[in-house]
Design an enzyme around this catalytic site. Structure first.
Site, short mmCIF file in Angstrom:
data_model
loop_
_atom_site.label_atom_id
_atom_site.label_comp_id
_atom_site.label_asym_id
_atom_site.label_seq_id
_atom_site.Cartn_x
_atom_site.Cartn_y
_atom_site.Cartn_z
CD1 TRP A 101 45.55 -12.63 7.25
CD2 TRP A 101 45.47 -12.28 9.46
NE1 TRP A 101 46.84 -12.68 7.73
CE2 TRP A 101 46.83 -12.46 9.07
CE3 TRP A 101 45.20 -12.06 10.80
CZ2 TRP A 101 47.88 -12.40 9.99
CZ3 TRP A 101 46.25 -12.02 11.72
CH2 TRP A 101 47.56 -12.18 11.31
CG ASP A 171 41.34 -7.27 7.68
OD1 ASP A 171 42.05 -6.30 7.33
OD2 ASP A 171 41.80 -8.26 8.29
CE LYS A 195 49.54 -6.90 6.27
NZ LYS A 195 50.55 -7.92 6.39
N1 PMP Z 1 44.35 -8.71 8.77
C1 PMP Z 1 45.13 -9.02 7.72
C2 PMP Z 1 44.51 -9.18 6.37
C3 PMP Z 1 46.50 -9.17 7.90
O1 PMP Z 1 47.29 -9.49 6.85
C4 PMP Z 1 47.06 -9.00 9.19
C5 PMP Z 1 48.56 -9.10 9.46
N2 PMP Z 1 49.34 -9.58 8.49
C6 PMP Z 1 46.21 -8.70 10.24
C7 PMP Z 1 44.86 -8.55 10.00
C8 PMP Z 1 46.73 -8.55 11.66
O2 PMP Z 1 47.46 -7.38 11.79
P1 PMP Z 1 48.29 -7.06 13.11
O3 PMP Z 1 49.46 -7.97 13.13
O4 PMP Z 1 48.64 -5.61 12.96
O5 PMP Z 1 47.37 -7.29 14.27
#
Ligand code: PMP
Length: 366
Positions: A101, A171, A195
């Site tokens: 991520w 994040d 989450k």
């Molecule tokens: N950052 C993290 C740490 C994630 O776990 C995720 C999705 N699992 C995201 C960003 C991306 O989120 P989204 O699918 O809502 O764009």
């Protein structure tokens, strides 16, 4: 029949929250209409939004000089919004890469500016470990340092925010509300809601008021923090259902005793599970003990064949969504706030029984 859902996200929500949603789904708060049907600028919806924000402020002890926004676009929406709003005139930012991520966030930011990599966790080498701070290269003139507090795929989690001299952006999609946040070390934190908060689609963005005036002129209005602050998150139609569920989750956490109480339970759940893995001589977690995730516990079995069998057997016993991310494989137990401790105990029992069947039984699983 509800099963024990270890999904990494959208993740299991507290059952009492779901029951409340169900009980007032057709007629929300005597409105004679569902929450899905009420005007987002009506008094009831505005009051709901205010209460959810106030409760989140209480839970996370957000200082008054930070703005709190609910915005569209989920986690990835912020991968673009952050550089657009914060890169500023020199267009430089630094990213700490510790997994999927943070890498994705850096790739998106490269569309908008000059992005340097402060450090890069090499996933080819185990145990996975957050690179030592002494090895980081953080340009002093970068507008911010970005990191992902908890890498959801691998289960690599920072135990403390980076301590650097430039503004820090985090994040917290898969760790928000699992532990307190050190506001003195952050300029901005963002988190997709799917989450520890509620339904997917929205993101929470919490940013210090000093970072509202450096957006690029091309920043879309919907992603423009100053614009969203001016409209109290309501620049366009906010999905009130998401805010409503989030609000119920916040109330449930307050009732549980707040974030420190929740953190203590999370710690206990994760410690038990890691102890079961480490003590088994069968399961293997690849994360260094200094940065193991409390939310996403990942592990491998001796062979892929055994992993497949494990996942099949678990699912048959009502333990679902335990497969690791397709890029990592193995098993991933996401044990967010809503996962009861008894469910973690159940998983550990299943894991122990599986070892027995795989190694001792007359017809071992091979
Ligand atoms: N950052 C993290 C740490 C994630 O776990 C995720 C999705 N699992 C995201 C960003 C991306 O989120 P989204 O699918 O809502 O764009």
């Amino acid at each position: 029949m509800r099963k024990i859902n270890f999904s990494a996200g959208p993740a299991a929500l507290p059952e009492n929250v779901l029951k409340q949603v169900q009980s007032e789904f057709l007629d929300w708060q005597g409105q004679g209409a569902s929450i899905l049907e009420v005007p987002h600028r009506g008094d009831a919806a505005v009051a709901l939004l205010k209460e959810a924000r106030d409760d989140l402020r209480t839970l996370l002890e957000i200082p008054t000089d930070f703005h709190l926004l609910f915005v569209h676009g989920g986690g990835r929406g912020q991968f673009a919004s952050i550089p657009l709003n914060l890169l500023g005139k020199n267009s430089k930012a630094s990213y700490l890469l510790t997994g999927h991520w943070s890498k994705a966030a850096a790739e998106e930011a490269k569309l908008y500016g000059d992005i340097s990599i402060a450090a890069n966790l090499n996933e080819a080498e185990t145990p996975w470990c957050i690179p030592e701070k002494s090895t980081w290269s953080v340009p002093r003139d970068a507008s911010y340092l970005y990191y992902c507090e908890n890498e959801t795929l691998t289960g690599v989690e920072f135990q403390a925010a980076p301590d650097v001299s430039i503004p820090v952006v985090a994040d917290m999609t898969s760790s928000i509300l699992s532990k307190p946040i050190d506001w003195s070390r952050h300029a901005l934190i963002h988190a997709g809601m799917q989450k520890n908060i509620g339904p997917t689609g929205l993101s929470v963005v919490i940013l210090h008021k000093d970072y509202l005036s450096q957006a690029m002129p091309i920043t879309p209005s919907i992603f423009h923090y100053k614009n969203q602050v001016a409209h109290s998150s309501g620049y366009n139609t906010l999905p009130m259902f998401n805010v409503y569920v989030a609000g119920l989750v916040f109330k449930a956490l307050i009732k549980q005793g707040g974030i420190k109480a929740v953190q203590a339970i999370n710690k206990r759940k994760a410690e038990k599970l890691y102890a079961a893995i480490d003590g088994s001589g069968f399961y293997k977690n690849n994360v260094d003990k200094s940065c193991r995730s409390t939310m996403n516990v990942t592990f491998h079995l001796p062979t892929e064949k055994l992993e497949k069998q494990f996942l099949r057997d678990a699912s048959e016993q009502g333990l679902i969504n335990l497969a690791g991310h397709r890029t990592v494989g193995g098993v991933r137990a996401s044990i967010y706030n809503a996962m009861p401790e008894s469910a973690v105990d159940g998983l550990i029992e299943f894991m122990e029984a599986f070892i027995y069947r795989a190694t001792h039984a007359c017809h071992p699983v091979t």
